[in-house]
Design an enzyme around this catalytic site. Structure first.
Site, PDB file in Angstrom:
ATOM      1  N   CYS A  57       0.863  -1.173   0.000  1.00 52.30           N
ATOM      2  CA  CYS A  57       0.000   0.000   0.000  1.00 52.30           C
ATOM      3  C   CYS A  57       0.902   1.226   0.000  1.00 52.30           C
ATOM      4  CB  CYS A  57      -0.876   0.015   1.245  1.00 52.30           C
ATOM      5  SG  CYS A  57      -1.812  -1.512   1.453  1.00 52.30           S
ATOM      6  N   ARG A 102       1.264   1.498  -5.955  1.00 53.85           N
ATOM      7  CA  ARG A 102       1.487   0.533  -4.884  1.00 53.85           C
ATOM      8  C   ARG A 102       0.195  -0.169  -4.455  1.00 53.85           C
ATOM      9  NH1 ARG A 102       6.265   1.203  -2.346  1.00 53.85           N
ATOM     10  NH2 ARG A 102       5.444   0.092  -0.557  1.00 53.85           N
ATOM     11  N   TRP A 128      -3.941  -1.729  -1.255  1.00 57.26           N
ATOM     12  CA  TRP A 128      -3.966  -2.978  -2.015  1.00 57.26           C
ATOM     13  C   TRP A 128      -4.401  -4.018  -1.001  1.00 57.26           C
ATOM     14  CZ3 TRP A 128      -1.590  -7.800  -1.868  1.00 57.26           C
ATOM     15  CH2 TRP A 128      -1.667  -8.562  -3.037  1.00 57.26           C
ATOM     16  N   ASN A 173       0.923  -0.137   6.115  1.00 57.87           N
ATOM     17  CA  ASN A 173       1.322  -0.889   4.929  1.00 57.87           C
ATOM     18  C   ASN A 173       2.009  -2.156   5.427  1.00 57.87           C
ATOM     19  OD1 ASN A 173       2.457  -1.778   2.513  1.00 57.87           O
ATOM     20  ND2 ASN A 173       4.135  -0.307   2.607  1.00 57.87           N
ATOM     21  N   GLY A 174       1.608  -3.317   4.917  1.00 51.83           N
ATOM     22  CA  GLY A 174       2.227  -4.566   5.373  1.00 51.83           C
ATOM     23  C   GLY A 174       1.172  -5.516   5.903  1.00 51.83           C
ATOM     24  N   GLU A 187      10.110 -13.472 -19.888  1.00 55.28           N
ATOM     25  CA  GLU A 187       9.777 -12.084 -19.583  1.00 55.28           C
ATOM     26  C   GLU A 187       8.650 -11.570 -20.482  1.00 55.28           C
ATOM     27  OE1 GLU A 187      10.124 -10.229 -17.272  1.00 55.28           O
ATOM     28  OE2 GLU A 187       9.881  -8.190 -17.978  1.00 55.28           O
ATOM     29  N   LYS A 241       5.046 -10.268 -19.113  1.00 50.31           N
ATOM     30  CA  LYS A 241       4.618  -8.898 -19.437  1.00 50.31           C
ATOM     31  C   LYS A 241       3.224  -8.923 -20.033  1.00 50.31           C
ATOM     32  CE  LYS A 241       6.648  -6.874 -18.091  1.00 50.31           C
ATOM     33  NZ  LYS A 241       7.724  -6.715 -17.182  1.00 50.31           N
ATOM     34  N   GLU A 281       0.451 -10.063 -17.547  1.00 49.87           N
ATOM     35  CA  GLU A 281       0.312  -9.096 -16.461  1.00 49.87           C
ATOM     36  C   GLU A 281      -0.599  -7.922 -16.836  1.00 49.87           C
ATOM     37  OE1 GLU A 281       4.167  -7.447 -15.638  1.00 49.87           O
ATOM     38  OE2 GLU A 281       3.632  -6.871 -13.603  1.00 49.87           O
ATOM     39  N   HIS A 311       7.159 -32.393 -25.409  1.00 47.25           N
ATOM     40  CA  HIS A 311       6.980 -33.200 -24.195  1.00 47.25           C
ATOM     41  C   HIS A 311       5.630 -32.924 -23.539  1.00 47.25           C
ATOM     42  CE1 HIS A 311      11.001 -34.764 -24.542  1.00 47.25           C
ATOM     43  NE2 HIS A 311      11.397 -33.533 -24.821  1.00 47.25           N
ATOM     44  N   LYS A 319       2.945  -2.508  -7.518  1.00 43.45           N
ATOM     45  CA  LYS A 319       4.316  -2.387  -7.990  1.00 43.45           C
ATOM     46  C   LYS A 319       5.305  -3.052  -7.050  1.00 43.45           C
ATOM     47  CE  LYS A 319       7.566  -0.649 -10.612  1.00 43.45           C
ATOM     48  NZ  LYS A 319       7.815  -1.415 -11.858  1.00 43.45           N
TER      49      LYS A 319
HETATM   50  O1  M6R Z   1      10.840  -4.795  -7.104  1.00 41.63           O
HETATM   51  P1  M6R Z   1      11.242  -6.150  -7.589  1.00 41.63           P
HETATM   52  O2  M6R Z   1      12.138  -6.106  -8.775  1.00 41.63           O
HETATM   53  O3  M6R Z   1      11.852  -6.994  -6.505  1.00 41.63           O
HETATM   54  O4  M6R Z   1       9.908  -6.849  -8.013  1.00 41.63           O
HETATM   55  C1  M6R Z   1       9.880  -8.176  -8.429  1.00 41.63           C
HETATM   56  C2  M6R Z   1       8.595  -8.506  -9.149  1.00 41.63           C
HETATM   57  O5  M6R Z   1       7.503  -8.275  -8.299  1.00 41.63           O
HETATM   58  C3  M6R Z   1       8.417  -7.673 -10.411  1.00 41.63           C
HETATM   59  O6  M6R Z   1       9.484  -7.828 -11.289  1.00 41.63           O
HETATM   60  C4  M6R Z   1       7.116  -8.065 -11.129  1.00 41.63           C
HETATM   61  O7  M6R Z   1       7.209  -9.361 -11.608  1.00 41.63           O
HETATM   62  C5  M6R Z   1       6.828  -7.065 -12.245  1.00 41.63           C
HETATM   63  N1  M6R Z   1       5.569  -6.434 -12.009  1.00 41.63           N
HETATM   64  C6  M6R Z   1       6.775  -7.654 -13.591  1.00 41.63           C
HETATM   65  O8  M6R Z   1       6.534  -6.680 -14.547  1.00 41.63           O
END
Ligand code: M6R
Length: 614
Positions: free
Chosen positions: A2, A27, A76, A102-103, A487, A491, A494, A510, A609
């Protein structure tokens, strides 16, 4: 996950809180709220479900809320559905203590039961309400001051938190405490700010304090006092933030993601420039504090990270093993931390993180440190928990990354691995001086080559229009191309919510090939010369089962024209560094697919994020 802001000083607090929250919405964005006090009146709490703009509308951007001291939160949801009731701030029933958090408070159920036995009742489903009422309980029972009541609570709860509280008896003051969730405190003239992240306060001040784990602080106007759990005052150094405020704005782009995609040439160049002397073309590890002797004595490398940072590690594994001939194991931090990893003398643990606050990565770092293993963090956010706790830090210079989907941070992470790999290879004489020079020269060409791909992005828009109507998309590649596919696939899913999987092309037969049917979209990446023919065979296999294949390869490599349905070409580069170029079309495809589907590119559903909870 958050975002928290706070302000106390001579200005009207609410507009500052709302502006700060708007910079932290990445966040968490399912609900938001503020609590503001006008002198010694009781705090007014205002909340709204949904995006921050709902709260902004309710309060006329904060203008309608008088008062010079306040706290705010963008949520969040972890405990309790996203709703106005569960939105922060939370309060004790008589408004004696009001707070945002937050947490996660892991022990909240047992605390709640205890408090119910003491006569407390609960209105929300959140762990935060329990925390606030626990502080209230000690504050009243022992008639102690806020710092003592917070300290007593902190030693009795389990979990991670950054918390900001206001006490009815202490107008104009904000109290904060931190354990493992990020929080910074900014100071201006006769005023102070709190925030979960730098962009929230950049417009007001660049002078910040980093509050450490298990510490508390009291803010009153421009005065900030830090305390440890014993209530002793802790001295802290004020630090200056060097980030440019504009870097955290959209700067004319429609979304942060596309802006950040376009910032990649600059981010990569800066990251390379932090280690490479562009005159001598030599890499210098001095700034990250690793000596040649240490490099010579590395036996094994463990790369530990989450999400895209993990994918950057997979690229790094291929390049480091090839250049330095050191065995590299790449592992998800959430797995590493709980599997009792066997780490030996001579091992190096590299953790990778944009935010530097990812809970699992931080825990993995601590696990390595607890075993006496040397740690290196590749991290973007200066002063973050991971940066502060690792033995050595390699800062990627991506600048603030706001879009939930990472792009420029990933690109700088893989470049960081190239530099480590080349320098480790040279030091360990696994590559010749000539190879070393050739590799450094190639690395230096990456920014311009990325730029040229970005100049030619219309083709991705057309392709995205076709892909946006699909339900499943597969990514295929071998070696480094497979790492990039991981990746590309993340992306896409997501931000487009399209199901997608990345497969090492050789694995297809396989099992997964049974999913390939007429029209199934397959994005194939082919940059690795030694694997090219093998990958082509796999493409032919899916093509003959009806797949709609889009290929990504180098200019000049035209043999697949006529076999596949769409080709995208990228500039030629040494194969080791191809990921830096091949990932760009994949990022653009995801962006345009998300756009074509009318989705919220920068703030995809269910995500945040910074993942500061496990
Ligand atoms: O802040 P970080 O690099 O540790 O975050 C790791 C992942 O949460 C982050 O890379 C996430 O997978 C991204 N949203 C992907 O785009």
């Amino acid at each position: 996950m958050c975002g928290i802001v706070g302000y106390t000083g001579p200005k009207q607090a609410a507009p500052i809180l709302l502006e700060g929250l708007s910079k932290l919405e990445y966040r968490g964005y399912d609900s938001a709220g503020i609590a503001v006090r006008d002198k010694d009146k009781e705090p007014v709490i205002l909340k709204a479900k949904g995006r921050l703009k709902m709260l902004a509308e309710k309060t006329n951007n904060g203008e309608a809320v008088p008062g010079n001291c306040g706290i705010g939160h963008t949520r969040w949801a972890t405990h309790g559905e996203p709703s106005e009731l569960n939105a922060h701030p939370h309060k004790s029933d008589d408004l004696c203590v009001v707070g945002v958090h937050n947490g996660i408070i892991e022990s909240y159920i047992e605390i709640k039961e205890k408090l119910i036995r003491k006569g407390y009742s609960f209105q929300t489903q959140t762990d935060t309400e329990t925390l606030i009422k626990y502080v209230d309980y000690y504050y009243k029972k022992y008639k102690m001051g806020p710092i003592d009541a917070i300290a007593k609570t902190m030693v009795r709860i389990r979990g991670s938190y950054a918390v900001a509280l206001m006490f009815k008896d202490y107008p104009g003051e904000i109290y904060v405490a931190r354990k493992e969730s990020p929080m910074i405190i900014g100071v201006g003239e006769d005023e102070s700010y709190i925030a979960s992240d730098v962009p929230a306060i950049l417009n007001y001040t660049r002078q910040v304090y980093y509050i450490d784990n298990m510490e508390m602080a009291r803010l009153s106007g421009g005065e900030v006092t830090f305390y440890n759990l014993n209530g002793d005052v802790v001295e802290k150094e004020l630090k200056e933030i060097t980030w440019d405020a504009e870097a955290a704005e959209k700067g004319g782009y429609e979304h942060f993601m596309i802006k950040e995609i376009h910032e990649q040439p600059r981010a990569i160049k800066d990251t390379i420039g932090s280690l490479v002397n562009t005159d001598t073309k030599r890499i210098n590890l001095e700034s990250i504090g690793i000596t040649e002797d240490e490099v010579k004595n590395i036996n094994r490398i463990h790369v530990v990270a989450c999400g895209s940072a993990y994918h950057a590690g997979v690229v790094g594994q291929y390049v480091m093993e090839d250049f330095a001939r050191i065995p590299v194991r790449v592992e998800l931090a959430s797995e590493f931390r709980y599997r009792k990893p066997i780490l030996c003398k001579g091992d190096l643990v590299i953790v990778v993180s944009q935010s530097g606050e990812t809970a699992d990565t931080l825990a993995a770092l601590r696990e390595a440190k607890s075993q006496g293993i040397k740690t290196l963090a590749i991290v973007n956010v200066v002063g973050s928990s991971i940066a502060r706790e690792a033995d050595n830090v390699f800062y990627t210079l991506a600048g603030p990354e706001i879009a939930v989907a990472t792009t420029k941070a990933y690109s700088t992470q893989i470049v960081a691995f190239y530099l480590l790999a080349a320098e480790f290879g040279r030091i360990r004489t696994e590559i010749t001086e000539l190879q070393y020079q050739a590799y450094v020269n190639e690395i230096l060409t990456i920014p311009a080559k990325v730029e040229s791909i970005l100049d030619d992005k219309e083709q991705m828009q057309r392709l995205a229009a076709i892909l946006s109507a699909q339900d499943d998309i597969f990514f295929l590649g071998r070696g480094i191309d497979y790492a990039v596919c991981l990746e590309g696939s993340l992306k896409l899913k997501e931000i487009s919510y399209i199901h997608s999987e990345a497969y090492a092309a050789g694995e297809l037969k396989h099992g997964t090939i049974s999913l390939i049917d007429k029209g199934t979209p397959v994005i194939a990446v082919l940059t690795q010369n030694s694997l090219y023919e093998k990958s082509v065979s796999n493409i032919v296999e899916v093509k003959s089962r009806g797949a709609y294949v889009c290929g990504v390869t180098y200019y000049g490599s035209y043999s697949l024209e006529g076999t596949v349905d769409q080709m995208t070409y990228i500039p030629k580069i040494d194969d080791h560094f191809a990921a830096s170029l091949s990932v760009i079309p994949l990022q653009l495809i995801s962006y345009y697919v998300s756009l074509a589907r009318g989705l919220d590119v920068d703030k995809p559903r269910n995500l945040a994020k910074s993942v500061t909870v496990e």
